[in-house]
Enzyme design. Structure first.
Site, short mmCIF file in Angstrom:
data_model
loop_
_atom_site.label_atom_id
_atom_site.label_comp_id
_atom_site.label_asym_id
_atom_site.label_seq_id
_atom_site.Cartn_x
_atom_site.Cartn_y
_atom_site.Cartn_z
N CYS A 111 60.97 -5.29 -36.10
CA CYS A 111 61.59 -6.49 -36.18
C CYS A 111 62.66 -6.08 -37.25
O CYS A 111 63.79 -6.88 -37.44
CB CYS A 111 60.90 -7.60 -36.51
SG CYS A 111 59.89 -8.19 -34.95
N PHE A 170 31.99 -0.48 -17.06
CA PHE A 170 32.92 -1.52 -16.70
C PHE A 170 34.13 -0.86 -15.91
O PHE A 170 34.57 -1.18 -14.99
CB PHE A 170 33.33 -2.31 -17.73
CG PHE A 170 34.44 -3.29 -17.38
CD1 PHE A 170 33.99 -4.58 -16.78
CD2 PHE A 170 35.61 -2.93 -17.94
CE1 PHE A 170 35.05 -5.41 -16.54
CE2 PHE A 170 36.88 -3.96 -17.43
CZ PHE A 170 36.23 -5.01 -16.63
N CYS A 178 58.44 -11.67 -38.38
CA CYS A 178 57.57 -10.54 -38.27
C CYS A 178 58.28 -9.48 -39.30
O CYS A 178 59.28 -9.49 -39.36
CB CYS A 178 57.70 -10.30 -36.91
SG CYS A 178 56.50 -8.57 -36.78
N ASP A 202 25.64 -1.97 -19.43
CA ASP A 202 25.17 -3.36 -18.64
C ASP A 202 25.48 -3.37 -17.02
O ASP A 202 26.30 -2.55 -16.87
CB ASP A 202 25.78 -4.51 -19.65
CG ASP A 202 27.40 -4.48 -19.47
OD1 ASP A 202 27.88 -3.44 -19.41
OD2 ASP A 202 27.86 -5.44 -20.03
N ASP A 227 38.93 -6.76 -28.03
CA ASP A 227 39.71 -5.88 -27.46
C ASP A 227 40.17 -6.41 -26.30
O ASP A 227 39.84 -7.14 -25.53
CB ASP A 227 38.81 -4.88 -27.06
CG ASP A 227 38.36 -5.02 -25.80
OD1 ASP A 227 37.05 -5.75 -25.58
OD2 ASP A 227 38.66 -4.35 -24.84
N ASP A 266 33.32 2.01 -25.03
CA ASP A 266 32.46 1.15 -24.23
C ASP A 266 31.44 2.07 -23.55
O ASP A 266 31.40 3.30 -23.74
CB ASP A 266 33.59 0.50 -23.23
CG ASP A 266 34.25 1.34 -22.41
OD1 ASP A 266 34.05 2.83 -22.45
OD2 ASP A 266 35.32 1.11 -21.85
N SER A 267 30.60 1.54 -22.59
CA SER A 267 29.80 2.32 -22.02
C SER A 267 30.06 3.11 -20.81
O SER A 267 29.46 4.11 -20.29
CB SER A 267 28.67 1.27 -21.39
OG SER A 267 29.16 0.60 -20.31
N HIS A 306 55.25 -3.91 -31.77
CA HIS A 306 55.43 -5.09 -32.15
C HIS A 306 54.40 -6.03 -32.05
O HIS A 306 53.79 -6.45 -32.58
CB HIS A 306 56.89 -5.62 -31.76
CG HIS A 306 56.74 -7.11 -32.02
ND1 HIS A 306 57.06 -7.75 -33.20
CD2 HIS A 306 56.35 -8.03 -31.02
CE1 HIS A 306 56.69 -9.19 -33.18
NE2 HIS A 306 56.52 -9.49 -31.85
N GLN A 362 24.78 -10.93 -21.13
CA GLN A 362 25.15 -11.40 -19.55
C GLN A 362 24.76 -12.59 -19.44
O GLN A 362 23.99 -13.30 -20.02
CB GLN A 362 24.88 -10.21 -18.76
CG GLN A 362 25.93 -8.86 -18.90
CD GLN A 362 27.18 -8.93 -18.50
OE1 GLN A 362 27.80 -9.89 -18.24
NE2 GLN A 362 28.06 -7.79 -18.85
N CYS A 411 57.25 -6.35 -39.31
CA CYS A 411 57.14 -4.81 -38.58
C CYS A 411 58.17 -4.11 -38.44
O CYS A 411 59.43 -4.68 -38.54
CB CYS A 411 56.24 -5.06 -37.37
SG CYS A 411 57.35 -4.96 -35.85
ZN ZN Z 1 57.81 -7.39 -35.02
#
Ligand code: ZN
Ligand code: ZN
Lengths: 398, 397
Positions: free
Chosen positions: B311, B98, B306, B148, B268, B94-95, B336, B191, B308
């Site tokens: 899990c 922010f 899930c 910005d 994001d 990012d710039s 997760h 913006q 993953c």
């Molecule tokens: Zn999971």
């Protein structure tokens, strides 16, 4: 004292009970029991001493049920919190040197609050709960990190520990309930560990209690008894150490857990105390020690014939941001280097927080094949430590 | 002649929604995609291997934090952020503006740039558009963001207009300062607050600059949901088809599904990892609070659907026991939650390509709102997106 005698007597007098008195069990229960026994048989521990060196020191091989390969001893047990290694994530575990890293130490005290023993049993025990099916767990209450013995709180009913949840008195029945639900590969009996400076009387009492609790623990769960490491204490008294070892050797145990070290005794008196114990132990069973962590302390233990060690030193180093660079191949050690020691480093470890590593693009140890050295530079670790990122500890513990 | 360091190929569409392949210097990404935030050059407690395992394509780095420590100069000297953190896939920075405005109360914005008090020595410092780009050129991410003029969406009045016009003036300074257009893609940020007229001026101004990609900024700051989706819908409609569109700071699964239906591609947010630290897991039904007492005896995985690592290996009961005391639980939950976001991205991508996007959206809403009480703003947005969700809504009485 009364309690102690009672316990001693009980073990020698009790006739070996027939395992399944038919009046007590239904057919199905019997079948389940048989299956359980068979399962236990498969998971049984085997230990062979391969070679002895310089007197007491020895090399051995330990086969444990859930570990696919044999573990060469002397070996370190990786410290865990609630059954998981402190900073290492499960996908990184296989990248540790195998098979040594398959051996984990855990403390049942971490499960005093939750989950309940019933829930742990429902999950299917410790291996299932933490998802480490090919790792071996040795359960011992004292872990030298989160659970320390609190000898003042200990009484004839049970051992007291200083835990993260405060002071807790653990009675043999309660302890065995957790052990039975966890089903670790090996577990140690409850011990009354006292510091080196307590009175002779208190030290004797600790030996009596420890032996008594061993009988209690085995008596409560006969099946689990096959995988018990009998606790041996005795403080700084050679006589008490011998007395305790003799008593424990009489019991039917899988191996020995030597406690009461790292509690104020001096480096100088330790070799004699260790030898007093190991000289009395049968050679064919493994011996684990608690309370020796520094590399030079571990070497004392190895010299006395100890097979298994805890790795709390690595944990503390990692928290402090240091990396071990101990020359393992017997490489020549250089003299004292004042430049290194100024930044908290020496020839066995380096302090990665130091600014000299800010731009250092080399790995921690040249030629090391661990995940961290293969993937990251000293500069990146220095940055992670400086911004207090969790990943730093993960990478360093490796 | 316009130079850019990316290729954006649309592989499938459903009305405004699109699934694309975004080829960046370090990785070929599939959109829609979610980018985890790795503030200090690492994602909380996860290793690079784990991030690759769960399918993470782009990591977001915060320029403000990296410029303070370890500094852009050091990263540059050590071969850029990719090398420094040994991350082979794509990065976005990012710039820095922010972060300053949100973290430092004393930040002040003038035509020159953002003036702020150095957290190191307290001295006043100035971040200009030129400096922001220079720093990001040194860090070396695949995508860099223009500086910005950020204002809170909840603010109204002339300040919004001033910020929008200033953002347009600053984009030219950013473009002029950008030294590596062949290696790094500069994204402009739309913006204009919640005012459709201002947003329109800003979008058109940025599109004229023919940038490699565009972000919709100034959202996810507490505005009402109806205003939120309308701004997204307006901007996506006005942005070029053949460039990626990134909605900044958006990370709730429901928002991502709605924005994707409206034609956005990238997101994001710190939400998945932040909520993990509070013991909350993202599941198809919404959220699961692992600290809750009922989890203590629950031997199911967090999300039985899930696949993953967490899990597959751990029960709710065990994670409950970890999150109530230690940091370890949040590590597993972060894993997760990020895996969940990656799966959501992939499901969106595949369902668009396979021509079953409306069914996917309906299935998603049905699980989140089993009683059919889909929020009105979602219904409104889906109408604009041309997706019939009547099957999962209770008819209005
Ligand atoms: Zn999971
Ligand atoms: Zn290494």
């Amino acid at each position: 004292m009364e309690l102690h005698l009672h316990c001693l007597r009980r073990l020698s007098l009790l006739p070996q009970p027939s395992r399944f008195p038919s009046c007590l069990f239904s057919e199905e229960e019997k079948r389940n029991r048989v299956q359980e026994e068979e399962h236990h048989e498969k998971k049984k521990m085997r230990f062979v001493v391969k070679a002895c060196r310089n007197g007491r020191a020895r090399e051995g091989v330990l086969h444990l049920g859930s570990c696919p390969t044999a573990i060469e001893t002397p070996s370190l047990l990786l410290s865990t919190c609630k059954g998981l290694p402190f900073f290492i994530t499960r996908d990184l575990l296989p990248s540790l040197p195998s098979p040594d890293s398959h051996l984990l130490q855990m403390s049942p005290l971490h499960f005093l609050e939750c989950p309940s023993a019933t829930t742990i049993s429902n999950i299917g025990g410790l291996h299932q709960m933490v998802g480490l099916h090919e790792h071996c767990f040795v359960a011992a209450p004292r872990d030298s990190i989160l659970g320390l013995p609190d000898f003042e709180g200990t009484n004839k009913l049970g051992a007291s520990f200083e835990t993260t949840g405060g002071r807790r008195l653990v009675k043999p029945v309660e302890y065995m309930k957790i052990i039975s639900s966890l089903k670790p590969d090996l577990w140690t009996s409850l011990a009354d560990e006292v510091p080196a400076w307590v009175s002779e009387k208190r030290n004797q009492m600790s030996v009596d209690r420890t032996v008594c609790w061993l009988d209690d623990c085995i008596g409560i769960n006969l099946a689990a008894g096959a995988s018990v490491l009998g606790a041996i204490v005795g403080g700084s008294s050679l006589d008490e150490r011998r007395h305790c070892a003799q008593e424990v050797v009489k019991r039917n145990v899988a191996g020995y857990w030597i406690g009461g070290f790292g509690l104020g005794e001096s480096m100088e008196e330790r070799p004699a105390l260790l030898a007093a114990v190991t000289d009395l132990l049968p050679a064919e069973r493994p011996r684990q020690i608690c309370g020796l962590g520094l590399p030079e302390e571990v070497l004392q233990g190895v010299a006395a014939g100890i097979d298994l060690f805890e790795s709390t030193y690595i944990y503390h180093l990692t928290l402090g941001g240091s990396a071990l660079t101990f020359p393992l191949d017997g490489e020549e050690r250089h003299g004292y280097d004042s430049q290194l020691s100024d930044i908290g480093s020496d020839h066995t470890k380096i302090n990665l927080r130091a600014t000299v590593y800010r731009k250092d693009t080399s790995p921690i140890v040249d030629g090391c094949c661990c995940y961290t050295c293969q993937n990251h530079t000293r500069a990146y670790l220095n940055h992670l430590l400086n911004v207090h990122e969790m990943l730093a500890h993960i990478l360093l513990e490796m | 002649v316009h130079i850019m360091a990316l290729r954006f190929e649309i592989l499938g569409r459903f009305n405004r929604a699109r699934a694309a392949q975004l080829t960046l210097p370090h990785f070929v990404c599939q959109t829609p995609l979610f980018m985890p935030v790795g503030t200090q050059g690492t994602i909380k407690g996860l290793t690079n291997n784990q991030l690759e395992d769960i399918g993470c394509q782009i990591i977001l780095g915060n320029t403000y934090h990296l410029a303070l420590r370890p500094t852009a100069e050091l990263i540059d000297e050590l071969g850029g952020l990719h090398n420094f953190m040994n991350w082979p896939r794509a990065l976005l920075t990012d710039s820095g503006g922010f972060q300053m405005v949100s973290l430092l109360h004393l930040a002040d914005i003038t035509e020159k740039g953002v003036t702020f008090q150095s957290p190191v020595d307290g001295k006043p410092m100035l971040l200009t558009p030129e400096q922001s780009i220079k720093i990001q050129n040194k860090i070396g991410a695949d995508i860099i963001m223009a500086l910005d003029d950020v204002v809170r969406t909840t603010i109204t009045g002339p300040r919004i207009e001033e910020a929008m016009y200033r953002t347009l003036r600053w984009i030219d300074r950013c473009i002029a300062a950008h030294e590596k257009p062949n290696e790094q893609n500069l994204f402009g940020i739309v913006q204009g607050g919640l005012d459709p007229a201002l947003r329109d001026i800003c979008v058109r101004g940025l599109v004229d600059r023919n940038l490699p990609g565009y972000a919709i900024g100034g959202l996810a700051g507490g505005e009402d949901k109806d205003s939120f989706w309308r701004v997204v819908a307006q901007c996506t409609a006005a942005l070029p088809e053949d460039k990626p569109r990134y909605v900044m700071g958006v990370g709730y699964p429901l928002d991502i599904v709605v924005c994707s239906a409206l034609g956005a591609d990238m997101y994001d947010c710190v939400y998945p990892t932040r909520t993990a630290r509070f013991g909350t897991a993202l599941v198809p039904e919404g959220v699961l609070k692992l600290k809750h007492k009922v989890m203590e005896a629950d031997v199911r995985p967090i999300d039985p659907t899930c696949s993953c690592m967490v899990c597959k290996n751990y029960t709710r009961s065990y994670i409950h026991c970890l999150v109530t005391k230690d940091a370890m639980g949040s590590q597993l939950l972060s894993y997760h939650n990020l895996a969940y976001m990656m799966r959501l991205s992939k499901d969106l991508h595949m369902s668009i390509i396979e021509g079953r996007f409306p069914e996917y959206v309906c299935g998603f809403l049905q699980k989140q709102f089993p009683k059919g009480d889909v929020p009105e703003w979602v219904c409104n947005a889906m109408e604009v997106a041309g997706i019939d969700i009547s099957s999962c809504c209770v008819p209005f009485s």
